[in-house]
Design a protein around this motif. Structure first.
Motif, PDB file in Angstrom:
ATOM      1  N   CYS A   1      21.585  -9.031  55.254  1.00 57.73           N
ATOM      2  CA  CYS A   1      21.801  -8.593  56.707  1.00 57.73           C
ATOM      3  C   CYS A   1      21.022  -7.475  56.894  1.00 57.73           C
ATOM      4  O   CYS A   1      20.297  -6.585  56.150  1.00 57.73           O
ATOM      5  N   ALA A   2      20.431  -7.456  58.242  1.00 60.16           N
ATOM      6  CA  ALA A   2      19.499  -6.315  58.687  1.00 60.16           C
ATOM      7  C   ALA A   2      20.290  -5.633  59.816  1.00 60.16           C
ATOM      8  O   ALA A   2      21.027  -6.226  60.752  1.00 60.16           O
ATOM      9  N   ALA A   3      20.281  -4.294  60.118  1.00 57.99           N
ATOM     10  CA  ALA A   3      20.802  -3.489  61.105  1.00 57.99           C
ATOM     11  C   ALA A   3      20.288  -3.837  62.220  1.00 57.99           C
ATOM     12  O   ALA A   3      18.810  -4.002  62.364  1.00 57.99           O
ATOM     13  N   ARG A   4      20.989  -3.963  63.398  1.00 60.06           N
ATOM     14  CA  ARG A   4      20.439  -4.401  64.878  1.00 60.06           C
ATOM     15  C   ARG A   4      19.788  -3.052  65.331  1.00 60.06           C
ATOM     16  O   ARG A   4      20.505  -2.132  65.352  1.00 60.06           O
ATOM     17  N   MET A   5      18.568  -3.031  65.949  1.00 61.71           N
ATOM     18  CA  MET A   5      18.093  -2.023  66.745  1.00 61.71           C
ATOM     19  C   MET A   5      18.261  -2.484  68.302  1.00 61.71           C
ATOM     20  O   MET A   5      18.198  -3.678  68.413  1.00 61.71           O
TER      21      MET A   5
ATOM     22  N   GLY B   1      13.642   2.368  77.099  1.00 61.22           N
ATOM     23  CA  GLY B   1      12.987   1.698  76.294  1.00 61.22           C
ATOM     24  C   GLY B   1      12.936   2.240  75.118  1.00 61.22           C
ATOM     25  O   GLY B   1      12.041   1.475  74.293  1.00 61.22           O
ATOM     26  N   GLU B   2      13.423   3.287  74.696  1.00 60.06           N
ATOM     27  CA  GLU B   2      13.097   3.803  73.520  1.00 60.06           C
ATOM     28  C   GLU B   2      14.077   2.980  72.333  1.00 60.06           C
ATOM     29  O   GLU B   2      15.078   2.696  72.629  1.00 60.06           O
ATOM     30  N   ARG B   3      13.537   2.646  71.059  1.00 63.74           N
ATOM     31  CA  ARG B   3      14.338   2.098  70.085  1.00 63.74           C
ATOM     32  C   ARG B   3      15.288   2.995  69.453  1.00 63.74           C
ATOM     33  O   ARG B   3      15.169   4.236  69.533  1.00 63.74           O
ATOM     34  N   THR B   4      16.535   2.427  69.359  1.00 62.12           N
ATOM     35  CA  THR B   4      17.867   3.203  68.916  1.00 62.12           C
ATOM     36  C   THR B   4      18.557   2.698  68.004  1.00 62.12           C
ATOM     37  O   THR B   4      18.913   1.238  67.842  1.00 62.12           O
ATOM     38  N   ALA B   5      19.187   3.254  67.069  1.00 61.00           N
ATOM     39  CA  ALA B   5      20.042   2.671  66.010  1.00 61.00           C
ATOM     40  C   ALA B   5      21.457   2.760  66.818  1.00 61.00           C
ATOM     41  O   ALA B   5      21.593   3.742  67.389  1.00 61.00           O
ATOM     42  N   VAL B   6      22.207   1.630  66.522  1.00 59.38           N
ATOM     43  CA  VAL B   6      23.842   1.977  67.168  1.00 59.38           C
ATOM     44  C   VAL B   6      24.593   1.714  66.409  1.00 59.38           C
ATOM     45  O   VAL B   6      24.749   1.172  65.170  1.00 59.38           O
ATOM     46  N   ALA B   7      25.865   2.444  66.546  1.00 55.70           N
ATOM     47  CA  ALA B   7      26.951   2.526  65.458  1.00 55.70           C
ATOM     48  C   ALA B   7      28.086   2.685  66.508  1.00 55.70           C
ATOM     49  O   ALA B   7      28.065   3.296  67.512  1.00 55.70           O
ATOM     50  N   PHE B   8      29.343   2.290  65.794  1.00 56.27           N
ATOM     51  CA  PHE B   8      30.698   2.400  66.595  1.00 56.27           C
ATOM     52  C   PHE B   8      31.453   3.273  65.525  1.00 56.27           C
ATOM     53  O   PHE B   8      31.412   2.961  64.325  1.00 56.27           O
ATOM     54  N   THR B   9      32.501   4.191  65.988  1.00 52.73           N
ATOM     55  CA  THR B   9      33.523   4.675  65.302  1.00 52.73           C
ATOM     56  C   THR B   9      34.665   3.977  64.885  1.00 52.73           C
ATOM     57  O   THR B   9      35.309   4.531  63.921  1.00 52.73           O
ATOM     58  N   GLY B  10      34.648   2.753  65.455  1.00 49.61           N
ATOM     59  CA  GLY B  10      35.843   2.053  65.134  1.00 49.61           C
ATOM     60  C   GLY B  10      35.373   0.362  65.322  1.00 49.61           C
ATOM     61  O   GLY B  10      34.880   0.311  66.094  1.00 49.61           O
TER      62      GLY B  10
END
Length: 136
Positions: free
Chosen positions: A32-36, A42-51
């Motif tokens: 698996c690879a983390a989605r960017m 237009g800046e690349r960002t990592a995304v995460a969710f708290t739930g």
């Protein structure tokens, strides 16, 4: 006690890790690879969710994910030049219709081809997370 805010800085003075996060991933041949994602500018960002519910509400039930701590996610994306982490984003665009109401030709209304099956839920432990080195 509240952290003081400095001038125009909308964030607290000290960063506190968000704890275990739900990180959207995409399956690949080596794991698996983390989605960017990209910000509105237009800046690349990592995304995460708290739930898990927040991830599912934003990206859908078919989105695979893994659990990572904030420091681990930042360390994972740093070699890619990604310095921004967006927590609990919401999509700003409305959902699109699956198919137009009327088609000019019957061929234009053909059902889409079935794609490969995608695992739902956490990335299987047998597939380690890998860094995605592609730039696009």
């Amino acid at each position: 006690m509240h952290d003081p805010l400095y001038g125009e800085d909308p964030e607290p003075a000290e960063r506190v890790p968000a704890g275990p996060l739900y990180v959207p991933v995409r399956p690949g041949p080596s794991g698996c690879a983390a989605r960017m994602f990209r910000t509105a500018l237009g800046e690349r960002t990592a995304v995460a969710f708290t739930g898990e519910a927040r991830l599912t509400a934003t990206l859908g039930a078919a989105q695979p994910w893994i659990r990572l701590g904030e420091p681990a996610l930042r360390a994972l994306v740093e070699p890619l030049g990604v310095t921004t982490l967006t927590l609990d984003p919401s999509l700003s665009a409305p959902a699109t219709a699956a198919r137009p109401a009327r088609c000019a030709t019957p061929a234009g209304c053909a059902a889409p081809a079935a794609g490969p099956a995608v695992a739902v839920g956490p990335c299987p432990p047998s597939q380690p997370l890998r860094r995605d080195v592609r730039t696009s």
